[in-house]
Design an enzyme around this catalytic site. Structure first.
Site, PDB file in Angstrom:
ATOM      1  CE1 TYR A  55      -2.968  -3.086   0.387  1.00  0.00           C
ATOM      2  CE2 TYR A  55      -3.262  -2.574   2.701  1.00  0.00           C
ATOM      3  CZ  TYR A  55      -3.525  -3.379   1.608  1.00  0.00           C
ATOM      4  OH  TYR A  55      -4.352  -4.469   1.740  1.00  0.00           O
TER       5      TYR A  55
ATOM      6  CG  HIS B   2      -0.364  -8.688   0.261  1.00  0.00           C
ATOM      7  ND1 HIS B   2      -0.138  -7.337   0.359  1.00  0.00           N
ATOM      8  CD2 HIS B   2      -1.684  -8.799   0.014  1.00  0.00           C
ATOM      9  CE1 HIS B   2      -1.271  -6.671   0.179  1.00  0.00           C
ATOM     10  NE2 HIS B   2      -2.215  -7.537  -0.045  1.00  0.00           N
TER      11      HIS B   2
END
Length: 318
Positions: free
Chosen positions: A82, A139
């Site tokens: 992010y 992730h």
């Protein structure tokens, strides 16, 4: 099934999504988020998580995080992908909230040649301004192709050292979990996936695998039916449930809150986000609403099963 990294994966899994244009209910007073879900390692994860992807992707999240914490959010979901862990840390610091009262998650996406999971974690801890995270996730198996097993063993060691309290994965399919479990000493505590009524049917084999191995399913993208498939078969069911809850509570209830209650009924933590404070208050107010009935949960399941809409990580359906 191919595990090759796919072009555009980062955009496909974290692209910003617009927020549902639902009415915002009356503001609730600041309070601690009380609902937690037990994990297989003895820790507990707060049901409501505030994420720094989507609406805050690659943006300064300082004020959004500070405001979320001030109004009762304790579960903060970040990721190296992010590109805003530093502002997540700044928001935590600005809140004045003791670190021990917060639940902080981050995730590692990829490991360049010569870089270890420890290296990536230490980078994150420095940016976050903390000496541990409550939950550390791999992730995606796609960008860790060929490295998932060794990366997981590193996570297990980091947990032993106390640098991470719980360890888990995100966007893992059944076959990815099966491969990981062949070498795992520690079973993943969670698998964070896109989960909403329009992927309910497709997700059942994965959820059954989670149940078998005591892995908590965690949802991101839970508002997708309101943003990406307006007018779909779930809409009238949500409207009916809203009407029942509004009559019962005397409060305004939104379709987004009904979707949150649908997740809560399944014991699935909800990771959501918004750049709007009123939306954060709406999410928090969900925790004070009555449960859905079994019949309402079933009706949402059935309506969602009529169509398939996956917004992110479409390779999960391959």
């Amino acid at each position: 099934m191919s595990r090759r990294p796919m072009n555009g994966y980062k955009e496909a899994c974290v692209k910003p999504v617009s927020e549902p244009a639902t009415p915002v209910p009356a503001a609730q007073p600041p309070r601690m988020s009380p609902l937690t879900i037990p994990l297989n390692d003895g820790n507990r994860i707060p049901w409501l998580g505030f994420g720094t992807g989507t609406a805050l992707l690659r943006k300064d999240a300082t004020e959004a995080i500070r405001n979320a914490i001030a109004h009762g959010v304790v579960h903060l979901d970040g990721a190296q992908l992010y590109e805003n862990e530093d502002s997540l840390g700044a928001g935590i610091a600005a809140s004045g909230k003791p670190r021990s009262e917060l639940f902080v998650t981050t995730k590692v996406l990829e490991l360049p040649e010569g870089v270890t999971v420890r290296d990536k974690l230490m980078e994150s801890l420095k940016k976050l301004g903390t000496d541990y995270v409550d939950l550390f996730l791999l992730h995606s198996p796609v960008h860790l192709a060929g490295k998932v097993r060794s990366a997981w063993k590193e996570l297990e060691e980091l947990q032993k050292e106390g640098l991470v309290r719980s360890i888990g994965v995100s966007n893992f399919r059944v076959e990815d979990l099966e491969d990981l479990l062949e070498v795992a000493t520690v079973v993943p505590a969670v698998n964070q996936i896109e989960y909403h009524p329009y992927v309910f049917k497709a997700s059942q084999p994965l959820l059954e695998f989670h149940k078998k191995h005591n892995i908590v399913t965690t949802s991101y993208g839970g508002m997708a039916p309101l943003v990406h498939h307006k007018g779909g078969p779930v809409d009238p069911v949500l409207a009916s449930v809203r009407e029942r809850l509004e009559k019962e509570t005397g409060r305004e209830v939104t379709a987004g809150q009904v979707l949150g209650l649908w997740l809560r009924a399944q014991g699935i933590p909800q990771i959501t986000t918004s750049s709007k404070l009123e939306r954060v208050k709406e999410y928090l107010a969900t925790e004070t609403l009555p449960d859905l009935t079994p019949e309402e949960v079933h009706a949402i399941n059935e309506a969602g099963s009529q169509v398939h809409v996956r917004v992110l990580c479409k390779w999960m359906d391959e």
